[in-house]
Design a protein around this motif. Structure first.
Motif, PDB file in Angstrom:
ATOM      1  N   THR A  98     -31.383  15.165 -13.303  1.00  0.00           N
ATOM      2  CA  THR A  98     -32.117  16.248 -12.622  1.00  0.00           C
ATOM      3  C   THR A  98     -32.848  17.160 -13.607  1.00  0.00           C
ATOM      4  N   ASP A  99     -32.864  16.800 -14.890  1.00  0.00           N
ATOM      5  CA  ASP A  99     -33.469  17.670 -15.909  1.00  0.00           C
ATOM      6  C   ASP A  99     -32.879  19.069 -15.859  1.00  0.00           C
ATOM      7  N   ALA A 100     -31.579  19.134 -15.672  1.00  0.00           N
ATOM      8  CA  ALA A 100     -30.799  20.377 -15.650  1.00  0.00           C
ATOM      9  C   ALA A 100     -31.133  21.280 -14.460  1.00  0.00           C
ATOM     10  N   ARG A 101     -31.725  20.717 -13.424  1.00  0.00           N
ATOM     11  CA  ARG A 101     -32.054  21.509 -12.242  1.00  0.00           C
ATOM     12  C   ARG A 101     -30.919  21.556 -11.223  1.00  0.00           C
ATOM     13  N   ILE A 102     -29.896  20.757 -11.415  1.00  0.00           N
ATOM     14  CA  ILE A 102     -28.820  20.717 -10.441  1.00  0.00           C
ATOM     15  C   ILE A 102     -28.125  22.066 -10.351  1.00  0.00           C
ATOM     16  N   SER A 103     -27.775  22.464  -9.147  1.00  0.00           N
ATOM     17  CA  SER A 103     -27.192  23.791  -8.929  1.00  0.00           C
ATOM     18  C   SER A 103     -25.718  23.809  -9.294  1.00  0.00           C
ATOM     19  N   VAL A 124     -26.777  16.301 -14.809  1.00  0.00           N
ATOM     20  CA  VAL A 124     -27.612  17.218 -15.583  1.00  0.00           C
ATOM     21  C   VAL A 124     -28.818  16.482 -16.159  1.00  0.00           C
ATOM     22  N   TYR A 147     -32.542  15.780  -5.664  1.00  0.00           N
ATOM     23  CA  TYR A 147     -33.292  16.245  -6.827  1.00  0.00           C
ATOM     24  C   TYR A 147     -34.232  15.176  -7.385  1.00  0.00           C
TER      25      TYR A 147
END
Length: 244
Positions: A81-86, A78, A41
């Protein structure tokens, strides 16, 4: 004559993780996998440093151990990754924690023989910090619990904690010797109180524990390269402690 009136060392304490059995190796492997997950990410070279910043801030909230590390991993993941983590990768991070909690207890070579040798001459106590449930399990699975007259699992290893333990044993600090791999947790606090220490470095150390130095009492400390030297060094310090 009470314990506090006797001359010389009257009680020897042992650290557990990376003194009696392997621990940091497993944490380091989990961090490598965490960094691999996050690298998908973010193209960063300091993921480990950022994770430690979360861990250091969270110690006062979560304490030491696997659970605090994993919660810090999730928080760091979190944020980085700017909350992009799955959700799948969050689940993978949680699984890293479960694997850490289940890893085998690998007692270091020569440890049992060394503890037995010290226990022939001194009462011995195990003093370790971390998650209560996990530390209890490791002590049980190590097969070493029978060697210790008492096992203390504490939330922090600082002068106040050691002072409390010594009061309960009716032992003055100058009569206590601590053996461990961490200057920060095992040696410096005991020397500060007036006790004795044997530093047995492990080949890897968590950055939080490596950021330490001995400010006072270095003349009451010895460092050894291997546990096979422990009996001789304890005897040396015992002789010094009896002078006067």
């Amino acid at each position: 004559m009470t314990a506090t009136q006797r001359h010389g060392i009257a009680l020897v304490g042992f650290d557990a993780d990376d003194t009696l059995w392997r621990s940091q190796d497993y944490f380091d492997a989990a961090q490598v996998e965490f960094e691999r997950i996050i690298s998908a990410y973010a193209d960063l070279t300091d993921i480990g440093r950022q994770l430690y910043e979360y861990e250091a801030r969270n110690i006062a909230i979560f304490g030491y151990g696997v659970k605090g590390m994993v919660l810090s991993m999730v928080e760091a993941a979190v944020a980085i990754t700017d909350a992009r983590i799955s959700a799948t990768d969050i689940h993978h991070i949680v699984q890293l924690g479960k694997d850490l909690l289940r890893h085998p207890v690998d007692v270091l070579p020569g440890v049992r023989e060394a503890v037995e040798a010290i226990a022939r001459d001194f009462p011995v106590v195990l003093i370790t910090k971390g998650d209560l449930f996990h530390q209890e399990a490791k002590v049980r699975d190590s097969g070493l619990s029978d060697l210790f007259g008492r096992i203390e699992i504490v939330s922090e290893k600082d002068p106040a904690t050691y002072a409390r333990v010594l009061r309960e044993f009716d032992i003055a600090p100058k009569q206590f010797l601590m053996i461990g791999n961490s200057l920060r947790s095992d040696i410096a606090p005991v020397l500060e109180l007036g006790g004795w220490g044997v530093h047995v470095p492990y080949h890897v150390t968590w950055v939080h524990e490596s950021d330490a130095k001995v400010d006072v009492g270095i003349e009451r400390m010895r460092s050894i390269a291997g546990i096979d030297r422990l009996t001789a060094v304890v005897a040396e310090l015992q002789a010094l402690s009896q002078v006067g």
